[in-house]
Design a protein around this motif. Sequence first.
Motif, PDB file in Angstrom:
ATOM      1  N   VAL B 197       0.828  -1.208   0.000  1.00  0.00           N
ATOM      2  CA  VAL B 197       0.000   0.000   0.000  1.00  0.00           C
ATOM      3  C   VAL B 197       0.863   1.258   0.000  1.00  0.00           C
ATOM      4  N   GLY B 198       2.051   1.140   0.517  1.00  0.00           N
ATOM      5  CA  GLY B 198       2.945   2.291   0.524  1.00  0.00           C
ATOM      6  C   GLY B 198       2.839   3.087   1.804  1.00  0.00           C
ATOM      7  N   ASP B 200       1.863   6.153   2.135  1.00  0.00           N
ATOM      8  CA  ASP B 200       0.956   7.289   2.106  1.00  0.00           C
ATOM      9  C   ASP B 200      -0.259   7.098   2.984  1.00  0.00           C
ATOM     10  N   TYR B 201      -0.504   5.893   3.400  1.00  0.00           N
ATOM     11  CA  TYR B 201      -1.684   5.646   4.226  1.00  0.00           C
ATOM     12  C   TYR B 201      -1.245   5.145   5.584  1.00  0.00           C
ATOM     13  N   PRO B 202      -2.070   5.398   6.606  1.00  0.00           N
ATOM     14  CA  PRO B 202      -1.707   4.944   7.956  1.00  0.00           C
ATOM     15  C   PRO B 202      -1.674   3.420   8.021  1.00  0.00           C
ATOM     16  N   ALA B 203      -0.458   2.874   8.114  1.00  0.00           N
ATOM     17  CA  ALA B 203      -0.269   1.431   7.916  1.00  0.00           C
ATOM     18  C   ALA B 203      -0.955   0.590   8.995  1.00  0.00           C
ATOM     19  N   ARG B 204      -0.820   1.025  10.266  1.00  0.00           N
ATOM     20  CA  ARG B 204      -1.424   0.244  11.352  1.00  0.00           C
ATOM     21  C   ARG B 204      -2.937   0.180  11.164  1.00  0.00           C
ATOM     22  N   TRP B 205      -3.514   1.317  10.769  1.00  0.00           N
ATOM     23  CA  TRP B 205      -4.959   1.366  10.578  1.00  0.00           C
ATOM     24  C   TRP B 205      -5.371   0.467   9.404  1.00  0.00           C
ATOM     25  N   PRO B 225      -5.642   6.370  -7.887  1.00  0.00           N
ATOM     26  CA  PRO B 225      -4.373   6.339  -8.594  1.00  0.00           C
ATOM     27  C   PRO B 225      -3.250   6.460  -7.579  1.00  0.00           C
ATOM     28  N   PRO B 226      -2.065   5.928  -7.875  1.00  0.00           N
ATOM     29  CA  PRO B 226      -0.957   6.058  -6.939  1.00  0.00           C
ATOM     30  C   PRO B 226      -0.785   7.520  -6.571  1.00  0.00           C
ATOM     31  N   ARG B 227      -0.476   7.766  -5.315  1.00  0.00           N
ATOM     32  CA  ARG B 227      -0.477   9.150  -4.829  1.00  0.00           C
ATOM     33  C   ARG B 227       0.559  10.009  -5.506  1.00  0.00           C
ATOM     34  N   LEU B 228       0.275  11.301  -5.509  1.00  0.00           N
ATOM     35  CA  LEU B 228       1.221  12.263  -6.064  1.00  0.00           C
ATOM     36  C   LEU B 228       2.502  12.223  -5.221  1.00  0.00           C
TER      37      LEU B 228
ATOM     38  N   LEU C   9      -1.805  -7.808  -6.013  1.00  0.00           N
ATOM     39  CA  LEU C   9      -1.118  -7.577  -4.748  1.00  0.00           C
ATOM     40  C   LEU C   9      -2.125  -7.366  -3.626  1.00  0.00           C
ATOM     41  N   PHE C  10      -3.155  -6.576  -3.923  1.00  0.00           N
ATOM     42  CA  PHE C  10      -4.179  -6.318  -2.906  1.00  0.00           C
ATOM     43  C   PHE C  10      -4.886  -7.607  -2.503  1.00  0.00           C
TER      44      PHE C  10
END
Lengths: 84, 244, 464
Positions: B197-198, B200-205, B225-228, C9-10
């Motif tokens: 996921v990368g 850019d997002y809160p991973a634990r959540w 789309p993949p984040r800027l 992947l998801f």
Amino acid sequence: MAKRNNRCLSEMKPGERFRIEKVAIPDAVLRRRLLDLGFVPGGEVEVGQRSPLGDPTAYYVCGTTIALRKEESNYIYGEKIGHD
Amino acid sequence: MINATYTIALMGNPNTGKSTLFNVLTGLRQHTGNWPGKTVTHAEGEFVYRGIAYRIVDLPGTYSLYSNSADEEVARDFLLFERPNITIVVVDATALERNLNLVLQVLEMTDRVIVAINLIDEAKKKGIRINTKKLATKLGVPVVPMSARNKEGIDELLKTVDAFVHGQLHPTPIAVPYSVEIEQSIAKLLPLVKEIVGDDYPARWVALRLLDGDTSLLSALNQQPPRLTKEEAPYACCGSVKSV
Amino acid sequence: MHVADRSNLFDRLMEEAQSLAPADTREQIVTAIFQTSAALCRETVTNAPKAAKDHTLQIDRIVTSRRWGFVIMLAMLAAVLYMTIAGANVLSESLAHLFGWVEQYLTLLFQAVHAPHWLYGLLVLGLYRGTAWVVSVMLPPMAIFFPVFALLENYGYLPRVAFNLDRLFKKAGAHGKQALTMAMGFGCNAAAVISTRIIESPRERTLAILTNSFVPCNGRWPTLILLSSLFMAAGYTGSWNTLVTAAVVVAMVLFGIIVTLTVSWVLSKTALRGIPTHYTLELPPYRRPKIAETVIRATLDKTWYVLKRAVTVAAPAGVITWVLGNVPIGDTTALSAFAGWLDPFAKTIGLDGYILMAFLLGLPANEIVLPVLLMGYLSAGALTEIDSLHSLKHIFLAHGWTWLTALNMMLFSLLHYPCGTTLVNIYKETKSTKWTFVAFALPTAIAVAVTFTTARLARWLGLV
């Protein structure tokens, strides 16, 4: 496990207090909604007033009043608490 | 139209006075009423405070962010993808316990949160006293007591917003301790979440949502789309998004 | 494909997560969050002893009680309508006077500049009168009803109505929150159709959408009130007149609710079959509204709304009706030809051609039904100077009205198809031509059937 006390919320009378042990509603979305509203295992509920036509019933949970129909409260199991 | 620099999201349980606060801040006249669910679409407005323009979005009232309904999905996606600079969670002082649930959930997604304890006047009448300082320390984010309909505490709230955007606040949000079983699963899942996921997002959540089987989250992430990159990120100006 | 890669992947991520997740993950998560909140509250909140049982509980004990719940709902409705009717009578009368007074000067002005007769007719008799009538008949009830309703709404009474009526909606196979969307319909059906979003199940939401127009909206309240006061309460004077008028309007509202429940029940047994979905209803604490603020805001908003509608919808309708009523076709006019063509059918349902025509031309907005009707009658000859509401009754009587005509016009108004804006919203919300058509056809069929029945019954019993 004290199974003898296992009753469902819909059997409770207005004014009685109830501790939830299990929310066994088959409908997943509603079960989640009830959990979000505070009908969680271990949570306490006070039975409020019934609607003029007998159903739904108001329940006080987490400082708020939530009305549930019998169809829902039938599936919430737990035990009566407090003095009679 | 003002060219707003910062975006503020208004969140909260249904019927906590979000729309009232929205009206007070923007001077608009969004319909208000004392029943849950009356804000069926989200409203947007603007205001200026101390020379800074804000865009404020009144999200539908939700009990949680677990996406049991379309409303919750709207609120969740807004936090996740629009990434407001500040999220004000409006809570009802007379039912703090249930309202804090949502606060805790929001804090798992973002640390740029102000908790506005609304209806503080009602609570006083009922004999409820809230130690807001202690609550702020416990939660790790600013807590502002207020009464939106009496226009009390608004200035305090705006000052906090101002302090936030000037990087004067350093939130250290509380993390809900889950059961050993869940925590172990989160730990196992985290590396994979970060990889796929990368950052850019809160991973634990995200990991928690996945454990809960939240497929709507994955499809939302997938459609996005993949984040800027950081340089292009719309709110990265003024160096306030991640540098606090 | 890049996207496909991401999808895979998801999927892998989800599989991994599911293999790690305990069976009762949701319970564990929510319970942990609740325990954290509860712990936070224990540390930061103090409750004054015994202050917890607040007035909300005491009020609910009465307004949702077996004995008083329904009585109070009915009394509230009656009281709101009584206040509306009593106040509107006075205000409408003064407004009508004012407009009549202004019209004299307009007439003098047109005469002074030797304006051509058709221009005078178009602008004063068409445009001005159409608008003036909408304003003086529509504005007062709205400017009284909505502030009072807003007070009840802000106080928190509406969820209690939903709580009291829930059983009935459940029996009808409908959603309990339909009571809330119906309450919105009192204001505006078009807005209420959007508010049905609070009902998540598509089946029950469709039920709520299809039946919403059975609650009278702000474009129809004045029609109901006016006709009820002129014809149903004609034998009474003073406050008895107001009381009887209110009682008749309450009966209309109740009839609308009965039709709503019946139609919901039939639909949920046929085209929209299914069992009611589960839902939870929160009863928020009562909050004393900011009375002055609420009243002023609601009054100004509604006044502005009515005036805007008067200019954008009623004024053009007035002009069009006047033109149709004055352009000769052979030895008659387009309007009377059209009304004449509708007349035989209209008579079988206890109306007349002009009334039916007014409903047809009133499709864009219910507010214009009454003005169009008046324009129709007036352009067709009986050109009475209107300066009071009671002269309206003479116009109606001159066109052969009886109490049955008034009753059936009220019923038709209550039950007929929703206005154009509402239909557009229904299409937007359902994204279905089929349901939009049903939303049009079903109420219309019911309106025709009911008025046909009352007309037959009244004639058969020799009441008219």
